[in-house]
Design an enzyme around this catalytic site. Sequence first.
Site, PDB file in Angstrom:
ATOM      1  NE  ARG A   1      -1.859  -2.287   2.618  1.00 32.21           N
ATOM      2  CZ  ARG A   1      -2.074  -3.535   2.241  1.00 32.21           C
ATOM      3  NH1 ARG A   1      -3.404  -3.616   1.785  1.00 32.21           N
ATOM      4  NH2 ARG A   1      -1.500  -4.521   2.635  1.00 32.21           N
ATOM      5  CB  THR A   2       3.507   2.587   2.177  1.00 28.73           C
ATOM      6  OG1 THR A   2       2.516   2.246   3.538  1.00 28.73           O
ATOM      7  CG2 THR A   2       4.168   3.868   2.551  1.00 28.73           C
TER       8      THR A   2
ATOM      9  CE  LYS B   1      28.789  -2.323  -8.097  1.00 27.91           C
ATOM     10  NZ  LYS B   1      28.741  -1.292  -9.318  1.00 27.91           N
TER      11      LYS B   1
ATOM     12  NE  ARG C   1       7.279   0.622   4.653  1.00 29.40           N
ATOM     13  CZ  ARG C   1       5.855   0.270   4.538  1.00 29.40           C
ATOM     14  NH1 ARG C   1       5.654  -1.015   4.599  1.00 29.40           N
ATOM     15  NH2 ARG C   1       4.881   1.105   4.929  1.00 29.40           N
TER      16      ARG C   1
ATOM     17  CG  HIS D   1       4.067   4.030   8.558  1.00 27.62           C
ATOM     18  ND1 HIS D   1       4.010   4.805   7.395  1.00 27.62           N
ATOM     19  CD2 HIS D   1       3.444   2.789   8.098  1.00 27.62           C
ATOM     20  CE1 HIS D   1       3.686   4.031   6.321  1.00 27.62           C
ATOM     21  NE2 HIS D   1       3.311   2.955   6.753  1.00 27.62           N
TER      22      HIS D   1
HETATM   23  C1  NCD Z   1       1.753  -1.123   7.968  1.00 29.60           C
HETATM   24  C2  NCD Z   1       3.208  -1.096   8.101  1.00 29.60           C
HETATM   25  O1  NCD Z   1       3.906  -1.403   7.166  1.00 29.60           O
HETATM   26  O2  NCD Z   1       3.736  -0.651   9.289  1.00 29.60           O
HETATM   27  N1  NCD Z   1       1.283  -1.298   6.738  1.00 29.60           N
HETATM   28  C3  NCD Z   1       1.160   0.000   5.820  1.00 29.60           C
HETATM   29  O3  NCD Z   1       1.961   0.565   5.926  1.00 29.60           O
HETATM   30  N2  NCD Z   1      -0.168   0.174   5.244  1.00 29.60           N
HETATM   31  C4  NCD Z   1       1.188  -1.895   8.886  1.00 29.60           C
HETATM   32  C5  NCD Z   1       1.415  -3.379   9.112  1.00 29.60           C
HETATM   33  O4  NCD Z   1       2.363  -3.796   8.285  1.00 29.60           O
HETATM   34  O5  NCD Z   1       1.043  -4.089   9.893  1.00 29.60           O
END
Ligand code: NCD
Length: 355
Positions: A87-88, A116, A137, A170
Site C-alpha cells: 500500500r505505501t 558493493k 522505507r 510511520h
Molecule cells: C503497516 C506498516 O507497514 O507498518 N502497513 C502499511 O503501511 N499500510 C502496518 C503493518 O504492516 O502491519
Amino acid sequence: MPAAPTDRHEVTPIATERLSETLVMPARSSLFHVIDPRVFERSLLDELCDLATRVRLLAKTDAGARTLHDLLPTRRAMLYFTQPSTRTFLSFSNACHILGMRTSEIRDPSTSSEVKGESFEDSIRTFSSYVDVIVMRTKESGRAAQAAKLMNTIPRPVPVINAGSGSDQHPTQALLDIYTLDRSFEPQGGIDGKVIGMMGDLKRGRTVRSLCYLMKNYKGVKLVFIAPDQFAMEPDVKAYLDQHRIPYTETTDLASVLPSLDAVYVTRMQTEWDTAGESRAVDLTRFSIGERELKLLKRDAIVMHPLPRGPEIDPVIDQDPRAMYWRQERNGMWMRVAVLIKIFGAEPRITLPDL
Ligand code: NCD
C-alpha cells in the site's frame, strides 16, 4: 508588431520570478522532511486534510485529473523501499503519477551499490543527485532521520519522506489515519472528544505509535489500548501521552470496552519481528473483530486497520458500513498527494470552490 524594448524589459522580472518559483527547492518553512509525527501541528493537519479532500474531489472529473497531472510535471521522486510494502509503495507511486511526477525505484537492496559496500549516506546522496524528493522505507529504525540529517548538510538537499522506519515510526500512515478519522467523524464534530481504541501488537506496530503522537492535536481525545500483556504499548509513547495530558487506559478485554469506542484501530501481530515465535503464544481470537464484536460497537463507530490484515478482522464484516479500512487505504493515496503538493508549495494552484 514586435514588443517595444521597454515592454520586454518589464516582462523579464516576472518571468524570472516564475522560473525561480518552479525550479528552486521548497521553502523550509512550510513542509520539507516528513520524518517524525511529533512536529505536526493542528493547523497543518487541518490544511492537509482539506487539501486531500480537494484533490479527491478534483480527481473525479477528467478535467480535474488533468489539472492535477499538470501540477508537478518537472518533479521526480525516488522510491527507496527496501522493506516489503504494498500500500505505501503503490499509494506513493500513484500519488506521484497523479501529480505528473516521474518516479525511480529501488525495492531490492541487492540491486543497489550498497552490495558493493557503498555507505548508506553515499547511496542517499546519490539518489538526491537525480531527484527532487526521496520517499524511503527501511527495516532499521532511524534511517529516514539519518537521511534527512545528511540532506541538511549538502548543497542540494531534497526532502526525505519516512514511509516506515523499522518498528519505530510511520508518519504518513498516521496522516492518512487522521484524514480517515476526520472524514468519518465529520457529522459528529470531528476527532475532538472521541474515544479511540487501538488493538493488537501495540509494542512493535509503528502505525499506532505514530498515530498516538498526532493525538496531542485533538482536544478531549481518550485512548484505549487493547493488547496482550507482552505486546502492550511501549513506555516511550505512554510517557509522551502523559506529558501531553492525553488520557489512556489499557485492557486485555475487548468486549468490556467496545461499547465505549468511537473508533477501533485494529493491527496485526508483527510476526516479522519475532525471535522465538512470540506471536504464536497469543490467543488472537481475543484481539479480533468479527460479527459478534460488531454487535457491541456503536452504530456510528468505525473500524480501521492499516492493512495488511491477518485473522484479526473477519472479512465477513467488510460490507458493514462501519468497516472503514478499504476507504482508509484509498485515503492514503489522497493524503500522500496532499503531502507532495504541500512539500512543493503547489497548494495555491489547487483551486476548487470553497468546500
Ligand atoms: C503497516 C506498516 O507497514 O507498518 N502497513 C502499511 O503501511 N499500510 C502496518 C503493518 O504492516 O502491519
